[in-house]
Design a protein around this motif. Sequence first.
Motif, PDB file in Angstrom:
ATOM      1  N   ARG A  81       0.853  -1.183   0.000  1.00 33.14           N
ATOM      2  CA  ARG A  81       0.000   0.000   0.000  1.00 33.14           C
ATOM      3  C   ARG A  81       0.896   1.241   0.000  1.00 33.14           C
ATOM      4  O   ARG A  81       2.038   1.198   0.447  1.00 33.14           O
ATOM      5  CB  ARG A  81      -0.892   0.029   1.245  1.00 33.14           C
TER       6      ARG A  81
ATOM      7  N   GLU B 193     -19.642   3.566   5.439  1.00 35.15           N
ATOM      8  CA  GLU B 193     -18.417   4.019   4.782  1.00 35.15           C
ATOM      9  C   GLU B 193     -17.952   5.358   5.337  1.00 35.15           C
ATOM     10  O   GLU B 193     -16.751   5.596   5.492  1.00 35.15           O
ATOM     11  CB  GLU B 193     -18.630   4.101   3.268  1.00 35.15           C
TER      12      GLU B 193
ATOM     13  N   TYR C 164     -14.290  -3.138   5.384  1.00 37.94           N
ATOM     14  CA  TYR C 164     -13.537  -4.117   4.593  1.00 37.94           C
ATOM     15  C   TYR C 164     -14.367  -5.381   4.382  1.00 37.94           C
ATOM     16  O   TYR C 164     -14.431  -5.932   3.286  1.00 37.94           O
ATOM     17  CB  TYR C 164     -12.231  -4.502   5.302  1.00 37.94           C
TER      18      TYR C 164
ATOM     19  N   ASN D 237     -14.474  -4.454   0.038  1.00 39.09           N
ATOM     20  CA  ASN D 237     -13.423  -5.087  -0.762  1.00 39.09           C
ATOM     21  C   ASN D 237     -13.250  -6.566  -0.460  1.00 39.09           C
ATOM     22  O   ASN D 237     -12.734  -7.319  -1.295  1.00 39.09           O
ATOM     23  CB  ASN D 237     -12.096  -4.366  -0.534  1.00 39.09           C
TER      24      ASN D 237
ATOM     25  N   HIS E  65      -2.810   0.176  -3.477  1.00 42.79           N
ATOM     26  CA  HIS E  65      -3.749   0.700  -2.483  1.00 42.79           C
ATOM     27  C   HIS E  65      -4.226  -0.423  -1.562  1.00 42.79           C
ATOM     28  O   HIS E  65      -4.073  -1.607  -1.870  1.00 42.79           O
ATOM     29  CB  HIS E  65      -4.937   1.337  -3.195  1.00 42.79           C
ATOM     30  N   ASP E  66      -4.837  -0.034  -0.456  1.00 43.63           N
ATOM     31  CA  ASP E  66      -5.337  -1.050   0.482  1.00 43.63           C
ATOM     32  C   ASP E  66      -6.408  -1.909  -0.168  1.00 43.63           C
ATOM     33  O   ASP E  66      -6.550  -3.089   0.154  1.00 43.63           O
ATOM     34  CB  ASP E  66      -5.858  -0.395   1.762  1.00 43.63           C
ATOM     35  N   THR E  67      -7.159  -1.334  -1.109  1.00 47.89           N
ATOM     36  CA  THR E  67      -8.198  -2.118  -1.782  1.00 47.89           C
ATOM     37  C   THR E  67      -7.585  -3.302  -2.521  1.00 47.89           C
ATOM     38  O   THR E  67      -8.142  -4.404  -2.514  1.00 47.89           O
ATOM     39  CB  THR E  67      -8.977  -1.245  -2.780  1.00 47.89           C
ATOM     40  N   ASN E  68      -6.436  -3.102  -3.159  1.00 46.27           N
ATOM     41  CA  ASN E  68      -5.786  -4.185  -3.897  1.00 46.27           C
ATOM     42  C   ASN E  68      -5.322  -5.295  -2.968  1.00 46.27           C
ATOM     43  O   ASN E  68      -5.475  -6.483  -3.269  1.00 46.27           O
ATOM     44  CB  ASN E  68      -4.601  -3.630  -4.684  1.00 46.27           C
TER      45      ASN E  68
END
Length: 433
Positions: A38, A220, A264, A268, A318-321
């Motif tokens: 990240r 969110e 989370y 995601n 990114h944290d999403t990945n």
Amino acid sequence: MKYWAILGSLLCVSLGSNALAAKHEPRYMLEKVVELSRHGVRPPTEKEAEEIASGTNRNWPEWVTPLGELTGHGYAASLLKARYEGEYYRKTGLLKSGCGLSKDVYIWSSPVERSKATALAYVDGMFPACNIPIHYSDMDSDYLFHFNKLVPPNSAPDQAKAEIEQILGSNLATARQRMQPEIARLRAAVCIAGKSCPIFDTPWQIKTKDKGGISVTGLESLASIGQVLLLEYSENKPLSEVAFGKAPDAATIGALLSLQTLRYDVGNDRLSAARQGGSVLLNQIRMALELGTGSASSTGRQAIAGPPDVAYLLYVAHDTNIAFIRRLLSFTWQVGEYPRGNIPPSSSLVFERWQDRVTKKRFIRLYFQTQTLDQTRSLTPLDQRHPLLTAEFKKPDCQKTKVGTLCPFDGMIAQMNQAIDYSTVAIAAHPVK
């Protein structure tokens, strides 16, 4: 006779020295590393800043760095982490000293500026003065890290709702009621007593975004508040500013992140979202790990350009990945003061490929690593006495060794193949080179 006796003695000494060297040679050899990191510490994005300011009816601390960009402090923290990793990879023999690394290293970044700046911090920390290039694509063709922003979701809102309710074990209203203690704790930290704080009164509802994505309004927004508090503490802002003076230490910050964990879980970390958003990236990781083994699987490789064959491949995103990949591999963690599954700035997933020198079998060691909140805040130099927090991936067929928990190579590759949605990979067909 004397000649042969002397020669025999020399041969014995030589053979004995070779046997001794073999005996002391490490059994496991690190062959390849693929790391997914990240970006480092940033201010809130413009959207986050506007939402939490209006939603809490108060002015939040200002940042010197433009909103959403990597801060100087974040750059320094990422550099310290990279320096520590570079020392480890040189100690294991994966990387050589000096700058002759063009065939050993490849760095691919998300096109977002904070990711590219973090990639530069990795270069400066791991390979100082070596001028290692950083590669990236345009945002409108970045299927590797931003697939879900470029391609409409393949699941309908009703399907997403059912998946979310299954994860929660209830509907959103019931889940919100169950989380009231955590919501109240966060409210007490950021709202002014007796004044309106409307962001906490927003119902939790599933909403379809403009490009077809799914969000859970209300949840969110609260999760974003927790994220900003973590960023404030990590940036070494005065404690009088962090959570408006109500978060004096890392443990308090960690306790304010429960709603981020829940976001989370239903965002995601949903399997449908992860399969669509993470399959292209996981496929690239799989191909990278197979390169050089002579037994690369053929599934999904047709017409798909793969990564270069290097010893160290770094993806900065990114944290999403990271959330997508960990969900696809059924991997989670809880480290230090962070709550379950948290993905702090500069944290990373690391795939190491090892070979047993004796049996010639290969293994993968998969782990998550991050600095502690206080290491990031104080810019603590990392060493054996001050290491990174780590959590290793484990399953029944993995084995604990001196170099970490090693999982059979073929089994890990098969697990990746099963998790990847190859129809999504085919849609992208995006070359990374």
